[in-house]
Motif scaffolding. Structure first.
Motif, PDB file in Angstrom:
ATOM      1  N   ARG A 153       5.811   0.240   1.739  1.00 11.29           N
ATOM      2  CA  ARG A 153       4.934   0.704   0.643  1.00 11.29           C
ATOM      3  C   ARG A 153       3.501   0.911   1.122  1.00 11.29           C
ATOM      4  O   ARG A 153       2.851   1.878   0.703  1.00 11.29           O
ATOM      5  CB  ARG A 153       4.959  -0.308  -0.524  1.00 11.29           C
ATOM      6  N   ALA A 154       3.025   0.044   2.008  1.00 17.40           N
ATOM      7  CA  ALA A 154       1.658   0.214   2.514  1.00 17.40           C
ATOM      8  C   ALA A 154       1.548   1.506   3.329  1.00 17.40           C
ATOM      9  O   ALA A 154       0.552   2.250   3.217  1.00 17.40           O
ATOM     10  CB  ALA A 154       1.262  -0.990   3.359  1.00 17.40           C
ATOM     11  N   ILE A 155       2.562   1.797   4.157  1.00 17.06           N
ATOM     12  CA  ILE A 155       2.557   3.037   4.952  1.00 17.06           C
ATOM     13  C   ILE A 155       2.646   4.240   4.027  1.00 17.06           C
ATOM     14  O   ILE A 155       1.944   5.257   4.219  1.00 17.06           O
ATOM     15  CB  ILE A 155       3.702   3.020   5.981  1.00 17.06           C
ATOM     16  N   GLN A 156       3.521   4.122   2.977  1.00 16.51           N
ATOM     17  CA  GLN A 156       3.621   5.220   2.019  1.00 16.51           C
ATOM     18  C   GLN A 156       2.267   5.449   1.344  1.00 16.51           C
ATOM     19  O   GLN A 156       1.834   6.599   1.166  1.00 16.51           O
ATOM     20  CB  GLN A 156       4.700   4.918   0.953  1.00 16.51           C
ATOM     21  N   MET A 157       1.594   4.358   0.946  1.00 13.55           N
ATOM     22  CA  MET A 157       0.257   4.502   0.321  1.00 13.55           C
ATOM     23  C   MET A 157      -0.733   5.124   1.302  1.00 13.55           C
ATOM     24  O   MET A 157      -1.540   5.979   0.905  1.00 13.55           O
ATOM     25  CB  MET A 157      -0.269   3.124  -0.140  1.00 13.55           C
ATOM     26  N   ALA A 158      -0.675   4.677   2.544  1.00 15.87           N
ATOM     27  CA  ALA A 158      -1.602   5.223   3.542  1.00 15.87           C
ATOM     28  C   ALA A 158      -1.338   6.708   3.745  1.00 15.87           C
ATOM     29  O   ALA A 158      -2.274   7.520   3.830  1.00 15.87           O
ATOM     30  CB  ALA A 158      -1.460   4.466   4.854  1.00 15.87           C
ATOM     31  N   LEU A 159      -0.073   7.094   3.803  1.00 16.36           N
ATOM     32  CA  LEU A 159       0.248   8.514   3.961  1.00 16.36           C
ATOM     33  C   LEU A 159      -0.205   9.322   2.750  1.00 16.36           C
ATOM     34  O   LEU A 159      -0.730  10.440   2.890  1.00 16.36           O
ATOM     35  CB  LEU A 159       1.764   8.696   4.185  1.00 16.36           C
ATOM     36  N   ILE A 160       0.006   8.755   1.548  1.00 17.33           N
ATOM     37  CA  ILE A 160      -0.446   9.459   0.341  1.00 17.33           C
ATOM     38  C   ILE A 160      -1.959   9.597   0.358  1.00 17.33           C
ATOM     39  O   ILE A 160      -2.507  10.677   0.048  1.00 17.33           O
ATOM     40  CB  ILE A 160       0.047   8.717  -0.924  1.00 17.33           C
ATOM     41  N   PHE A 165      -6.605  12.831   1.048  1.00 15.76           N
ATOM     42  CA  PHE A 165      -7.867  13.153   1.742  1.00 15.76           C
ATOM     43  C   PHE A 165      -7.735  14.449   2.537  1.00 15.76           C
ATOM     44  O   PHE A 165      -8.676  15.258   2.579  1.00 15.76           O
ATOM     45  CB  PHE A 165      -8.296  12.003   2.682  1.00 15.76           C
ATOM     46  N   GLY A 166      -6.584  14.652   3.151  1.00 12.89           N
ATOM     47  CA  GLY A 166      -6.384  15.916   3.908  1.00 12.89           C
ATOM     48  C   GLY A 166      -6.412  17.120   2.978  1.00 12.89           C
ATOM     49  O   GLY A 166      -7.043  18.141   3.275  1.00 12.89           O
ATOM     50  N   LEU A 167      -5.713  17.040   1.862  1.00  8.36           N
ATOM     51  CA  LEU A 167      -5.727  18.140   0.902  1.00  8.36           C
ATOM     52  C   LEU A 167      -7.129  18.337   0.321  1.00  8.36           C
ATOM     53  O   LEU A 167      -7.595  19.469   0.145  1.00  8.36           O
ATOM     54  CB  LEU A 167      -4.708  17.893  -0.235  1.00  8.36           C
ATOM     55  N   PHE A 173     -13.023  22.325   2.460  1.00  9.08           N
ATOM     56  CA  PHE A 173     -13.298  23.235   3.562  1.00  9.08           C
ATOM     57  C   PHE A 173     -13.102  24.695   3.131  1.00  9.08           C
ATOM     58  O   PHE A 173     -13.901  25.566   3.468  1.00  9.08           O
ATOM     59  CB  PHE A 173     -12.364  22.870   4.741  1.00  9.08           C
ATOM     60  N   ARG A 174     -12.107  24.992   2.384  1.00  8.43           N
ATOM     61  CA  ARG A 174     -11.905  26.359   1.898  1.00  8.43           C
ATOM     62  C   ARG A 174     -13.022  26.752   0.940  1.00  8.43           C
ATOM     63  O   ARG A 174     -13.438  27.909   0.930  1.00  8.43           O
ATOM     64  CB  ARG A 174     -10.553  26.482   1.201  1.00  8.43           C
ATOM     65  N   MET A 175     -13.412  25.827   0.111  1.00 14.07           N
ATOM     66  CA  MET A 175     -14.522  26.173  -0.807  1.00 14.07           C
ATOM     67  C   MET A 175     -15.799  26.422  -0.005  1.00 14.07           C
ATOM     68  O   MET A 175     -16.560  27.348  -0.323  1.00 14.07           O
ATOM     69  CB  MET A 175     -14.748  25.041  -1.828  1.00 14.07           C
TER      70      MET A 175
END
Length: 184
Positions: A153-160, A165-167, A173-175
């Motif tokens: 769950r911690a890894i899943q949270m970190a990935l989310i 943050f990436g999105l 960046f696009r804006m």
């Protein structure tokens, strides 16, 4: 006829002879006492209370002398007492043997019960140890699963979070890139 019946018969005969001898002796003593009573002044009671110098009662002149009768009674009494003592000793030996046998059996039974209790205690301790080991193993497995679940769950949270943050970074960046490309 057994020995008890024989003894009873002997006692009856001896008592009968004793009674006859005493009765005959009193009659003859009464006659001699009345003759000597006038001369020396002593009565019947004084003569019957006298004893010989060896402590035996005076012998009467009856059918069976009193000394012999006393000896017969004393011998019979001694014989009966010795037989009673032999029976008592035999009974005591029998009871001692029985007591030792019962005590031996009780000791064997006590040892058997003690061994049984010790083996039951050992088996119970082995079973309790096995149950304790299963409980500990189950607790370890559950804790490992819980830790694994927590890290997943911690890894899943970190990935989310990274994905968000990436999105967000891509959108920003696009804006920013759109604003630079749009001249105003």
């Amino acid at each position: 006829m057994n020995s008890a019946d024989r003894r009873i018969g002997t006692i009856i005969v001896v008592l009968s002879l004793f009674m006859v001898s005493v009765a005959y002796g009193k009659d003859s003593n009464l006659a001699t006492t009345t003759e000597t009573n006038s001369s020396n002044g002593s009565g019947i009671s004084a003569e019957h209370s006298k004893k010989d110098s060896d402590g035996k009662p005076p012998e009467s002149g009856g059918i069976l002398p009193m000394g012999t009768l006393h000896m017969v009674i004393q011998e019979d009494r001694t014989d009966v007492l010795s037989k009673i003592d032999k029976q008592r000793n035999a009974t005591l030996a029998y009871f001692t043997k029985e007591r030792l046998a019962v005590t031996g059996e009780l000791e064997k039974e006590l040892n058997r019960v003690a061994d049984l209790l010790q083996s039951e205690r050992r088996e119970t301790m082995v079973e309790m140890e096995a149950i304790g080991n299963r409980i500990v193993e189950n607790a370890i497995i559950r804790s490992e699963r819980l830790i694994d679940h927590f890290f997943i769950r911690a890894i899943q949270m970190a990935l989310i979070v990274i994905l968000i943050f990436g999105l967000t970074g891509v959108v920003i960046f696009r804006m920013v890139a759109k604003k630079r490309s749009d001249p105003l």
